[in-house]
Design an enzyme around this catalytic site. Structure first.
Site, PDB file in Angstrom:
ATOM      1  CG  ASP A 196      -6.491  -0.375  -2.333  1.00  0.00           C
ATOM      2  OD1 ASP A 196      -5.897  -0.297  -3.423  1.00  0.00           O
ATOM      3  OD2 ASP A 196      -5.951  -0.787  -1.297  1.00  0.00           O
ATOM      4  CG  HIS A 241      -2.661   0.459  -2.711  1.00  0.00           C
ATOM      5  ND1 HIS A 241      -3.252  -0.689  -2.221  1.00  0.00           N
ATOM      6  CD2 HIS A 241      -1.340   0.153  -2.890  1.00  0.00           C
ATOM      7  CE1 HIS A 241      -2.350  -1.646  -2.125  1.00  0.00           C
ATOM      8  NE2 HIS A 241      -1.183  -1.163  -2.520  1.00  0.00           N
ATOM      9  CB  SER A 290       0.430  -3.514  -1.371  1.00  0.00           C
ATOM     10  OG  SER A 290       0.442  -3.412  -2.766  1.00  0.00           O
TER      11      SER A 290
END
EC number: 3.1.1.-
Length: 518
Positions: A403, A496, A339
């Site tokens: 995602d 995610h 991320s």
């Protein structure tokens, strides 16, 4: 906390560069409506800030770009909502973390009830070796891929000056080390030390809390470890990513602000701030911190630069890395993150190239990112491709299915954010595809929404059966299943999670990607 300084970009003398700052809190919802519907220029000026000597023609590509202002409007609206929810999110995260650890420390819900009756309840202590983050509660795996002998893969490597010694470091083994290090970065320092030293039998060098001058807090975390304490072959740098209940982290992901570095391109301003390299309330700080000043006129700035080493993620990690490369002559290094951490992971070598750290870059083995947002425009990609992916690929960007974060900020004609590097895309069956970009790079439209909900239903069913079809290591707990239910409402959010990235690496095909010592 984020603060918008109404004084603008500051008045300090220094290098004037091109930049664009999106300030969602300087205008109200009526201003947002006027800008979105009527393209009102007065309202636009409240939200979008650029240098006084620049015109909008230098920001946009053509008139068609104005048709994409809804992307800006959505971004501003999302960041307004995130800011509104900052305190509730922080409180929710505090409560969720506490009760998840309370349950796990007492043997689950029924174990807690029994201990309550016996008056033997264990109260979790934040920052302790047993206090696990929300990410760790979603996926409790800490062991590395059991079939990969880490030491054997690296001991056969000659020194970095031996030429193009190709090795299979794109294999599942190294990817697994990187994805597990990216997951571990969400934990506190004691948990990280326990896992690296005791479970992985490696050597933790440093765990750092670094300064973000815009947020005015130590909000960037990174840890560094080696495969062994002496004569190490590998150095791993892992940046912490977007924390689930951190409003500032999510606001950074949805931020479209950029700062243009001459001859490099436009870099995401929020990620530069996370590296401790500037503050949008005084944009001259970016130029000062990006380029180490050596002229006689700026000798007095050495004290400030030394202070930056102690507080900035980029300078702090660079100092540690230089020392380790000097101590371990045959070692090479890998940078990784998930991320926001993935964005910082690829930004780190970008900054090394910018600062002409040629000797360090020769020792770079590779960069692995997971669910990484875009960090800059096409120019940045072209600039870094020559440094990272020639003659062989050293940058691998892993994306799982729908995602949402790797598709942020949107790749539109106003902001021109672009990914670069080889994309390893895994679908909901963990099938791997190698491509320049993931499918649906800009996730909007009816087709994407319908398909996203269908896949979310399948992922929920798969999550309920993984323990039976793939073994106990892949069994998903009640908290992870609950998070998959959220994916039915917001497709792409559940994807995610680190669980699917770990599964993709371990259940996907063996990768035959080759990297060279160059």
């Amino acid at each position: 906390m984020h603060k918008d300084n109404d004084s603008g970009s500051g008045s300090n003398p220094g290098q004037v560069s091109n930049y664009l700052i999106v300030r969602p809190h300087r205008g109200g919802y009526i201003d947002l409506f006027r800008y979105g519907v009527r393209d009102d220029q007065t309202s636009k000026a409240k939200f979008l800030e650029m240098p006084d000597n620049r015109e909008w023609s230098t920001i946009t590509i053509d008139e068609e770009a104005e048709d994409h202002r809804w992307v800006i409007v959505v971004s501003i609206l999302v960041r307004k909502i995130i800011r509104l929810l900052r305190t509730p999110m922080e409180f929710t995260g505090f409560v969720v973390d506490f009760f998840l650890n309370l349950f796990s420390a007492n043997g689950g819900f029924f174990g807690l009830l029994l201990r309550l009756i016996q008056a033997k309840v264990v109260i979790p202590e934040r920052g302790s070796v047993t206090f696990v983050s929300t990410i760790g509660q979603l996926d409790g795996r800490i062991s590395l891929y059991k079939e990969w002998n880490f030491v054997e893969h690296l001991e056969g490597i000659d020194s970095v000056d031996s030429g193009r010694v190709k090795i299979e470091l794109g294999s599942r083994g190294l990817m697994d080390l990187c994805v597990m290090a990216s997951k571990l970065a969400y934990e506190n320092a004691k948990v990280v030390e326990n896992v690296v030293d005791l479970h992985w039998k490696m050597n933790l060098v440093e765990f750092l809390d670094c300064w973000n001058d815009y947020q005015k807090q130590m909000s960037t975390q990174v840890f560094v470890f080696t495969d062994k304490q002496k004569d190490a072959n590998l150095i791993v740098i892992s940046f912490r990513g977007t924390e689930p209940f951190d409003a500032d982290d999510w606001g950074t992901d949805f931020d479209y602000s950029w700062y243009e570095v001459p001859n490099v391109g436009k870099l995401h301003m929020g990620f530069l701030e996370a590296m401790g390299l500037g503050n949008r309330d005084d944009t001259t700080t970016f130029h000062y911190n990006l380029f180490e000043q050596t002229s006689s006129e700026e000798e007095n700035s050495k004290k400030n630069l030394l202070d930056m080493v102690e507080r900035s993620a980029y300078y702090a990690v660079r100092v540690i890395l230089k020392r380790l490369l000097s101590e371990h002559e045959n070692a090479r290094f890998v940078v990784t993150g998930h991320s926001l951490g993935g964005a910082l992971a690829i930004l780190f070598p970008t900054l090394l190239v910018l600062n002409e750290e040629t000797e360090i870059m020769k020792r770079l083995l590779g960069v692995y990112t997971f669910g990484q947002p875009r960090i800059g425009n096409r120019e940045v990609g072209l600039f870094m491709k020559a440094q990272l992916n020639q003659p062989v690929d050293r940058y691998f960007r892993v994306v799982y299915c729908n995602d949402i974060v790797p598709r942020l900020p949107y790749d539109d004609k106003t902001f021109l954010y672009k990914h670069f590097g080889l994309c390893l895309f895994y679908d909901s069956f963990y099938n791997e595809t190698k491509a320049e970009d993931e499918p649906d790079p800009n996730p909007y439209g009816l087709r994407y929404k319908i398909l996203g909900h269908v896949i979310a239903v399948w992922e929920l069913v798969r999550g309920l059966t993984m323990g039976y079809t793939h073994g106990p290591d892949y069994k998903e707990g009640w908290f992870r299943i609950l998070f998959r239910l959220m994916g039915l409402v917001i497709p792409g959010l559940s994807d995610h999670c680190m669980t699917d990235y770990v599964n993709s690496v371990r259940l996907g095909p063996d990768n035959e990607l080759q990297m060279s010592s160059l």
